[in-house]
Design an enzyme around this catalytic site. Structure first.
Site, PDB file in Angstrom:
ATOM      1  N   GLU A   5       1.273  16.823   4.204  1.00 41.98           N
ATOM      2  CA  GLU A   5       1.622  15.575   5.015  1.00 41.98           C
ATOM      3  C   GLU A   5       2.896  15.578   5.462  1.00 41.98           C
ATOM      4  O   GLU A   5       3.945  16.274   5.078  1.00 41.98           O
ATOM      5  CB  GLU A   5       1.226  14.398   4.247  1.00 41.98           C
ATOM      6  CG  GLU A   5      -0.295  14.034   3.932  1.00 41.98           C
ATOM      7  CD  GLU A   5      -1.064  13.182   4.799  1.00 41.98           C
ATOM      8  OE1 GLU A   5      -0.514  12.903   6.066  1.00 41.98           O
ATOM      9  OE2 GLU A   5      -2.081  12.872   4.504  1.00 41.98           O
ATOM     10  N   ARG A  89      -0.879   2.920  -4.159  1.00 43.02           N
ATOM     11  CA  ARG A  89       0.270   3.794  -4.110  1.00 43.02           C
ATOM     12  C   ARG A  89       0.896   3.692  -2.955  1.00 43.02           C
ATOM     13  O   ARG A  89       0.085   3.347  -1.855  1.00 43.02           O
ATOM     14  CB  ARG A  89      -0.029   5.241  -4.589  1.00 43.02           C
ATOM     15  CG  ARG A  89      -0.815   6.271  -3.716  1.00 43.02           C
ATOM     16  CD  ARG A  89      -0.601   7.569  -4.225  1.00 43.02           C
ATOM     17  NE  ARG A  89      -1.361   8.524  -3.141  1.00 43.02           N
ATOM     18  CZ  ARG A  89      -0.887   9.283  -1.893  1.00 43.02           C
ATOM     19  NH1 ARG A  89       0.148   8.673  -1.389  1.00 43.02           N
ATOM     20  NH2 ARG A  89      -1.689   9.819  -1.420  1.00 43.02           N
ATOM     21  N   ASN A  91       1.983   5.347   0.826  1.00 46.65           N
ATOM     22  CA  ASN A  91       1.551   6.572   1.468  1.00 46.65           C
ATOM     23  C   ASN A  91       2.643   6.852   2.631  1.00 46.65           C
ATOM     24  O   ASN A  91       3.513   7.167   2.072  1.00 46.65           O
ATOM     25  CB  ASN A  91       0.129   6.398   2.208  1.00 46.65           C
ATOM     26  CG  ASN A  91      -0.758   7.539   2.524  1.00 46.65           C
ATOM     27  OD1 ASN A  91      -0.487   8.646   1.797  1.00 46.65           O
ATOM     28  ND2 ASN A  91      -1.268   7.689   3.765  1.00 46.65           N
ATOM     29  N   ASN A 137      -1.141   4.702   7.327  1.00 50.16           N
ATOM     30  CA  ASN A 137      -0.934   5.684   7.831  1.00 50.16           C
ATOM     31  C   ASN A 137       0.110   5.651   8.859  1.00 50.16           C
ATOM     32  O   ASN A 137       0.215   4.422   9.652  1.00 50.16           O
ATOM     33  CB  ASN A 137      -1.729   6.739   8.124  1.00 50.16           C
ATOM     34  CG  ASN A 137      -2.025   7.851   7.120  1.00 50.16           C
ATOM     35  OD1 ASN A 137      -1.135   8.423   6.522  1.00 50.16           O
ATOM     36  ND2 ASN A 137      -3.407   7.935   6.673  1.00 50.16           N
ATOM     37  N   ASP A 186      -4.624   9.914  11.528  1.00 49.57           N
ATOM     38  CA  ASP A 186      -3.706   9.874  10.453  1.00 49.57           C
ATOM     39  C   ASP A 186      -2.362   9.770  10.886  1.00 49.57           C
ATOM     40  O   ASP A 186      -1.983   8.728  11.545  1.00 49.57           O
ATOM     41  CB  ASP A 186      -4.150  11.216   9.891  1.00 49.57           C
ATOM     42  CG  ASP A 186      -3.564  11.541   8.394  1.00 49.57           C
ATOM     43  OD1 ASP A 186      -2.499  10.713   8.035  1.00 49.57           O
ATOM     44  OD2 ASP A 186      -4.122  12.282   7.650  1.00 49.57           O
TER      45      ASP A 186
END
Length: 281
Positions: A5, A89, A91, A137, A186
């Site tokens: 990522e 959490r 990202n 995202n 994404d």
């Protein structure tokens, strides 16, 4: 990488950084050489951001934003945006045009809309400007217009917000339509012409949209789970695309989890650096 990522290009040392979210590590590649470094991390990691100190990055870990010293391999907490929310959490994230950080959280179970969107200002103020994300995202700040982008991946929605004079973000709206057959939106970045590039998780491609959200073109990749791109190289015309092999049958997709390099005609934007004031918090 299991879940590659967040690629970012550092022109100061010709290094591509990216993270492996679920086999947690920061990776550093120097293209054209055999220099590859892996920095193991103690928690899942969502993103990395450059600072004015070439040997320090900011990382979004499970329980907060951390400064990470690459030489000492030491973490120091900057802020925990969601203390007490064990099911979330951090990202994805990005550096804003003022050196602050735009980032968000996800639900670890990938079911509940408990994630939120935040801006950490250079003076240390934390603003929650949106909520209802299952998986946050793709944040990116438009350098030419007062607006930012975010992605709610699991519901297949890409948003744009207006940036107000006081630093808040308003007028949330859809940036573009996203058909479900495209897979999941994404990571998101812009190029120097204002085009928006979005990676497709389970869609095997990267799509370029006009500044107004009109589909322009796409690039196919030989893997299903494409996560984000960065523009790099000396002229910022090289695309580096991260991908994931998590949940993929490697026999069918042997290149899943690789970083791909693509040469094309569009030029990226130069890097942004986290404000020094945030490292002093």
């Amino acid at each position: 990488m299991e879940t590659g990522e967040g690629p970012i290009w550092d022109p100061r040392n010709g290094t591509l950084y990216c993270v492996d979210s679920t086999n947690p590590a920061l990776w550093a590649f120097v293209p054209g050489s055999n220099q590859v470094r892996r920095y193991a991390l103690p928690q899942q990691v969502g993103f990395a951001a450059l600072t004015y100190k070439v040997d320090t990055v900011v990382l979004g870990l499970e329980d907060g934003l951390y400064a990470y010293d690459l030489n000492r391999r030491e973490l120091r907490l900057i802020i925990d945006p969601e203390p007490g929310i064990a099911g979330n959490r951090i990202n994805d994230g990005t550096v804003d045009i003022d050196g602050g950080l735009i980032f968000g959280t996800l639900d670890l179970g990938l079911r509940n809309p408990t994630g939120s969107a935040y801006k950490l200002f250079p003076d240390g103020r934390l603003l929650k400007f949106d909520e209802g994300y299952i998986v946050f995202n793709g944040p990116f700040a438009d350098p030419a217009n007062p607006r930012i982008f975010t992605v709610n991946s699991e519901v297949h929605e890409v948003y744009v917000f207006d940036r107000e004079a006081d630093g808040s973000f308003t007028n949330k709206r859809l940036f573009t339509e996203w058909p479900r057959e495209w897979g999941i939106p994404d990571g998101l970045v812009m190029d120097s012409a204002g085009n928006v590039w979005i990676a497709h998780w389970d869609g095997s491609r990267i799509t370029r949209f006009s500044p107004s959200g009109r589909y322009e073109a796409h690039i196919e990749l030989p893997v299903g789970r494409v996560t984000k791109i960065a523009f790099g190289g000396e002229d910022l015309r090289t695309i580096y695309a991260t991908t994931a092999n998590r949940g993929v049958e490697r026999r069918l997709q042997p290149l899943a989890g690789s970083v791909f390099r693509l040469e094309q005609d569009y030029r990226g934007l130069g890097p942004r650096f986290v404000a020094d004031t945030l490292l002093a918090l």
